[in-house]
Design a protein around this motif. Structure first.
Motif, mmCIF file in Angstrom:
data_model
loop_
_atom_site.group_PDB
_atom_site.id
_atom_site.type_symbol
_atom_site.label_atom_id
_atom_site.label_comp_id
_atom_site.label_asym_id
_atom_site.label_seq_id
_atom_site.Cartn_x
_atom_site.Cartn_y
_atom_site.Cartn_z
ATOM 1 N N PRO A 152 0.804 -1.220 0.000
ATOM 2 C CA PRO A 152 0.000 0.000 0.000
ATOM 3 C C PRO A 152 0.841 1.275 0.000
ATOM 4 C CG PRO A 152 -0.870 -1.565 1.585
ATOM 5 C CD PRO A 152 0.423 -2.119 1.088
ATOM 6 N N MET A 153 1.962 1.260 0.711
ATOM 7 C CA MET A 153 2.811 2.462 0.741
ATOM 8 C C MET A 153 3.414 2.750 -0.624
ATOM 9 S SD MET A 153 4.640 2.365 4.506
ATOM 10 C CE MET A 153 6.128 1.825 3.817
ATOM 11 N N VAL A 154 3.851 1.708 -1.326
ATOM 12 C CA VAL A 154 4.463 1.905 -2.631
ATOM 13 C C VAL A 154 3.409 2.283 -3.663
ATOM 14 C CG1 VAL A 154 5.779 0.774 -4.471
ATOM 15 C CG2 VAL A 154 6.389 0.377 -2.101
ATOM 16 N N GLN A 155 2.216 1.695 -3.573
ATOM 17 C CA GLN A 155 1.161 2.024 -4.536
ATOM 18 C C GLN A 155 0.742 3.476 -4.451
ATOM 19 O OE1 GLN A 155 -1.772 -1.141 -4.021
ATOM 20 N NE2 GLN A 155 -1.753 -1.334 -6.246
ATOM 21 N N THR A 156 0.788 4.051 -3.282
ATOM 22 C CA THR A 156 0.447 5.470 -3.182
ATOM 23 C C THR A 156 1.481 6.347 -3.867
ATOM 24 O OG1 THR A 156 1.555 5.687 -1.049
ATOM 25 C CG2 THR A 156 -0.798 5.162 -1.011
ATOM 26 N N GLN A 157 2.673 5.819 -4.073
ATOM 27 C CA GLN A 157 3.752 6.563 -4.720
ATOM 28 C C GLN A 157 3.863 6.246 -6.210
ATOM 29 O OE1 GLN A 157 5.754 8.803 -3.104
ATOM 30 N NE2 GLN A 157 4.430 8.512 -1.329
ATOM 31 N N SER A 158 2.830 5.647 -6.820
ATOM 32 C CA SER A 158 2.933 5.209 -8.211
ATOM 33 C C SER A 158 3.176 6.371 -9.170
ATOM 34 C CB SER A 158 1.683 4.433 -8.627
ATOM 35 O OG SER A 158 0.554 5.280 -8.608
ATOM 36 N N GLU A 159 2.539 7.510 -8.953
ATOM 37 C CA GLU A 159 2.758 8.667 -9.836
ATOM 38 C C GLU A 159 4.164 9.233 -9.672
ATOM 39 O OE1 GLU A 159 1.256 10.245 -12.424
ATOM 40 O OE2 GLU A 159 0.098 8.390 -12.351
ATOM 41 N N VAL A 160 4.685 9.185 -8.446
ATOM 42 C CA VAL A 160 6.053 9.645 -8.217
ATOM 43 C C VAL A 160 7.033 8.735 -8.952
ATOM 44 C CG1 VAL A 160 7.820 9.976 -6.438
ATOM 45 C CG2 VAL A 160 5.462 10.669 -5.996
ATOM 46 N N ILE A 161 6.812 7.420 -8.860
ATOM 47 C CA ILE A 161 7.679 6.462 -9.556
ATOM 48 C C ILE A 161 7.607 6.693 -11.059
ATOM 49 C CG2 ILE A 161 7.995 4.012 -10.089
ATOM 50 C CD1 ILE A 161 7.047 3.403 -7.233
ATOM 51 N N ARG A 162 6.382 6.841 -11.594
ATOM 52 C CA ARG A 162 6.213 7.038 -13.032
ATOM 53 C C ARG A 162 6.899 8.306 -13.509
ATOM 54 N NH1 ARG A 162 3.254 9.271 -16.906
ATOM 55 N NH2 ARG A 162 2.020 10.597 -15.566
ATOM 56 N N SER A 163 6.738 9.397 -12.777
ATOM 57 C CA SER A 163 7.344 10.661 -13.217
ATOM 58 C C SER A 163 8.874 10.612 -13.121
ATOM 59 C CB SER A 163 6.800 11.830 -12.404
ATOM 60 O OG SER A 163 7.179 11.727 -11.061
ATOM 61 N N ARG A 164 9.409 9.970 -12.099
ATOM 62 C CA ARG A 164 10.868 9.875 -11.975
ATOM 63 C C ARG A 164 11.473 8.966 -13.037
ATOM 64 N NH1 ARG A 164 11.853 9.648 -5.431
ATOM 65 N NH2 ARG A 164 11.111 11.765 -5.014
ATOM 66 N N VAL A 165 10.795 7.875 -13.356
ATOM 67 C CA VAL A 165 11.288 6.986 -14.403
ATOM 68 C C VAL A 165 11.221 7.682 -15.755
ATOM 69 C CG1 VAL A 165 10.826 4.824 -15.643
ATOM 70 C CG2 VAL A 165 10.815 4.856 -13.159
ATOM 71 N N ASN A 166 10.143 8.411 -16.018
ATOM 72 C CA ASN A 166 10.044 9.164 -17.265
ATOM 73 C C ASN A 166 11.114 10.250 -17.328
ATOM 74 O OD1 ASN A 166 7.976 7.712 -18.404
ATOM 75 N ND2 ASN A 166 6.374 8.988 -17.521
ATOM 76 N N GLY A 167 11.471 10.824 -16.199
ATOM 77 C CA GLY A 167 12.565 11.790 -16.164
ATOM 78 C C GLY A 167 13.891 11.142 -16.504
ATOM 79 N N CYS A 168 14.052 9.879 -16.125
ATOM 80 C CA CYS A 168 15.266 9.132 -16.463
ATOM 81 C C CYS A 168 15.330 8.878 -17.966
ATOM 82 C CB CYS A 168 15.288 7.817 -15.698
ATOM 83 S SG CYS A 168 16.579 6.672 -16.208
ATOM 84 N N TYR A 169 14.194 8.491 -18.547
ATOM 85 C CA TYR A 169 14.155 8.249 -19.989
ATOM 86 C C TYR A 169 14.253 9.543 -20.785
ATOM 87 C CZ TYR A 169 13.014 3.270 -19.843
ATOM 88 O OH TYR A 169 13.064 1.917 -19.667
ATOM 89 N N GLY A 170 13.750 10.626 -20.242
ATOM 90 C CA GLY A 170 13.806 11.899 -20.947
ATOM 91 C C GLY A 170 12.547 12.227 -21.717
ATOM 92 N N TYR A 171 11.590 11.327 -21.731
ATOM 93 C CA TYR A 171 10.300 11.582 -22.373
ATOM 94 C C TYR A 171 9.261 10.719 -21.676
ATOM 95 C CZ TYR A 171 11.054 7.188 -24.898
ATOM 96 O OH TYR A 171 11.274 5.877 -25.211
#
Length: 174
Positions: free
Chosen positions: A82-101
């Motif tokens: 549950p703690m990690v699922q609440t951070q799903s948007e944070v994970i998605r945005s940080r991973v997209n920042g790593c990819y650059g798009y």
């Protein structure tokens, strides 16, 4: 006149292990959908130390409906789901920042009760030393002629172990 130079320059001396394994690691990562191995190797830097302790990336796959964007599958360790699922948007945005798009459009979670890694998730095994079998009279009689006491003790121990492992020879009455 023909050019006899090799297409690639040859390296002299030793090469680092990362240089030698770079192609194999890239191929293994691409099979799981990781076009950039940086997501695997720098996961703690991308999502943060706290989240990295609780989860790890497993696979990047295309969505079933097609279209743009991929699905990142994240393995959650233990009861931190549950703690990690609440951070799903944070994970998605940080991973997209790593990819650059905007490469990742969805984050999917799977949960495991095991701790991360192979060796850490195994049960502790404590081997208790077995008491060595004592040599029989037959074994001691067979090694009585040996002059060296260390060799005699080693042969007695070996004979005792062999005698303990082999089944007893049945004696038949004639």
């Amino acid at each position: 006149m023909a050019d006899f130079r090799s297409p690639k320059p040859r390296h002299r001396g030793f090469q680092s292990a990362s240089h030698l394994l770079k192609d194999r690691i890239t191929q293994a990562g691409e099979k799981r959908g990781f076009a950039m191995s940086r997501l695997l190797t720098h996961w703690a830097e991308i999502v943060g130390e706290d989240l990295a302790r609780m989860c790890e990336p497993v696979k990047v796959g295309y969505s079933r409906k097609g279209g743009l964007g991929r699905t990142l599958t994240v393995l959650i360790h233990g009861a931190a789901g549950p703690m990690v699922q609440t951070q799903s948007e944070v994970i998605r945005s940080r991973v997209n920042g790593c990819y650059g798009y905007n490469a990742i459009s969805r984050v999917r979670f799977t949960q495991s009760s095991a701790t991360p890694g192979f060796a850490e998730g195994q049960a502790a095994f404590v081997a208790r030393p077995a008491t060595p079998p004592q040599p029989t009279a037959e074994v001691e009689a067979a090694t009585a002629d040996v002059q060296d006491p260390a060799l005699r003790a080693a042969l007695n121990g070996l004979g005792a172990r062999v005698a303990a492992k082999s089944p007893p020879v049945p004696k038949f009455k004639s």
